[in-house]
Design a protein around this motif. Structure first.
Motif, short mmCIF file in Angstrom:
data_model
loop_
_atom_site.label_atom_id
_atom_site.label_comp_id
_atom_site.label_asym_id
_atom_site.label_seq_id
_atom_site.Cartn_x
_atom_site.Cartn_y
_atom_site.Cartn_z
N THR A 61 0.84 -1.20 0.00
CA THR A 61 0.00 0.00 0.00
C THR A 61 0.87 1.25 0.00
O THR A 61 0.66 2.18 -0.79
N ILE A 64 2.49 2.18 -3.22
CA ILE A 64 1.65 2.99 -4.10
C ILE A 64 1.60 4.43 -3.61
O ILE A 64 1.73 5.38 -4.39
N THR A 81 -8.16 4.44 -12.23
CA THR A 81 -7.81 3.06 -11.92
C THR A 81 -9.06 2.19 -12.09
O THR A 81 -10.00 2.58 -12.80
N THR A 89 -5.30 -0.64 -3.28
CA THR A 89 -4.99 0.18 -4.45
C THR A 89 -5.67 1.53 -4.35
O THR A 89 -5.07 2.59 -4.59
N LEU A 129 -3.32 4.60 -13.00
CA LEU A 129 -2.86 3.55 -12.09
C LEU A 129 -3.43 2.20 -12.55
O LEU A 129 -4.42 1.71 -12.01
N ASP A 157 0.55 -0.84 -10.70
CA ASP A 157 0.33 -1.64 -9.50
C ASP A 157 0.69 -3.08 -9.86
O ASP A 157 -0.07 -3.76 -10.55
N ALA A 179 4.73 -0.13 -8.29
CA ALA A 179 4.64 -0.51 -6.88
C ALA A 179 4.45 -2.02 -6.77
O ALA A 179 3.61 -2.61 -7.47
N THR A 197 9.04 0.16 -4.49
CA THR A 197 8.68 0.96 -5.66
C THR A 197 9.92 1.06 -6.54
O THR A 197 11.01 1.39 -6.05
#
Length: 369
Positions: A61, A64, A81, A89, A129, A157, A179, A197
């Protein structure tokens, strides 16, 4: 023991000596926080992806959260997203004060419908994203074109897609940053929480390193940008170093299980996972679909098989995101999937006998419907 979607005990039995050596190495090193193990893992994980930079953090988490912040996303911005994803997310977007904007997913593979993204872009959109879901990649080519056209950042992601490829390119190498989560269930999982990341940008890397360390540089007391403690633990980093050398083997193990399921269930009414053209699937989870999903799951409990649903409640329907203003029917494919999808057991050390048990039980249950 009941059959579950995931179990780490077989893997631990196989790798126990190496894992305990990794723990002892850290404890004997004299440095327990941001030491050689984290630095080495960052270099090795970046190298696996052919990228120059990786910043280890405490969970997926925050990988991100920090990724978005390092890319300049903040309060009032919009991030496009999907709702068919794990809630973290979207929690990450909300946490930095940005607004999640959802597009629907595709019927055939449950991935972001990239054809709907352009219509969702507004003057407040700052980033895209995409979620590489269940073990395979979103179509990144049209997203990259849209991002370049509109001056948007792209954060991948990759929590469910370690080692997945699209047209030969690894997940995590097609955006401005990516991420990863190392939660124990992941394709590359630690023995606790962890994340990272990655990026090709030295400037983004510098921002990430500040953000994971309270907003400071390498030493205390020189605050640049207020942030939180988001450091990857040395013990998990050292364990991950060993597991990274086996990542491709884990992926092949997952693919072997997927092939066995396809052989054993391909002639049933169960809708099995579809791999999008150009993708190499790593099967983080093996998600199937059937209109009688709830009856099937309940019946399988009689065989001592307990299954998960990924995901039973679309994020846009959750009470915690009611303020976004989405209603029933806004994302019809996502909402339909939530009523029909479920996951069969999937991990590389899943015993062959358990695979056979699952296949036989599912076939029996389907025949009884």
């Amino acid at each position: 023991m009941p059959t579950r979607v995931w179990n780490y005990l077989e893997e631990y039995e196989q790798e126990r000596e190496e894992i305990l050596r990794a723990v002892d190495k850290v404890f004997a090193s004299g440095q327990l926080v941001l030491g050689e193990s984290v630095r080495s893992f960052e270099n090795e994980f970046a190298g696996y992806h052919g990228l120059p930079h990786c910043v280890g953090v405490d969970n997926g988490t925050n990988a991100i959260v920090l990724g978005l912040r390092a890319l300049g996303v903040g309060p009032g911005d919009e991030v496009i997203t999907v709702s068919n994803t794990a809630a973290p997310t979207v929690v990450a977007i909300d946490q930095i004060g940005a607004k999640p904007v959802f597009v629907d997913v595709r019927e055939e593979d449950f991935l972001m419908d990239t054809g709907k993204v352009a219509a969702a872009i507004t003057p407040r959109t700052k980033a895209l994203l995409p979620v590489h879901l269940y073990g395979q990649c979103v179509d990144m080519e049209p997203l990259r074109r849209l991002a370049d056209e509109h001056g948007l950042a792209v954060l991948e992601d990759c929590a469910q897609a370690h080692g997945a490829r699209r047209h030969g390119r690894l997940a995590g190498t097609m955006g401005d940053a990516a991420a990863f989560s190392f939660y124990p269930t992941k394709v590359l999982g630690a023995y606790g929480d962890g994340g990272a990341t990655v990026t090709g940008s030295a400037e983004t890397d510098q921002r990430l390193r500040r953000l994971r360390f309270y907003g400071m540089e390498d030493v205390y007391y020189t605050l640049e940008t207020p942030a939180h403690n988001s450091r990857l633990d040395e013990v998990h980093a050292e364990i991950l170093r060993g597991k990274l050398t086996r990542l491709d083997r884990y992926i092949e193990g997952r693919r072997a299980v997927a092939r066995r399921y396809e052989e054993g269930l391909g002639d049933t009414a169960l809708r099995l996972p579809a791999t999008a053209p150009g993708n190499d699937h790593v099967y983080y989870v093996y998600v199937v679909r059937h209109p009688e999903r709830d009856r099937i799951i309940e019946a399988l409990k009689g065989y001592d098989i307990n299954l998960n649903i990924s995901y039973p409640w679309p994020v846009h329907t959750m009470t915690g995101f009611a303020h976004l203003g989405y209603g029933e029917g806004d994302l019809p494919v996502t909402e339909a999937l939530a009523k029909e999808i479920f996951s069969l057991p999937m991990y590389p050390s899943l015993p062959a006998g358990v695979q056979d048990k699952v296949i036989a039980a599912v076939r029996e249950v389907l025949a009884s419907l």
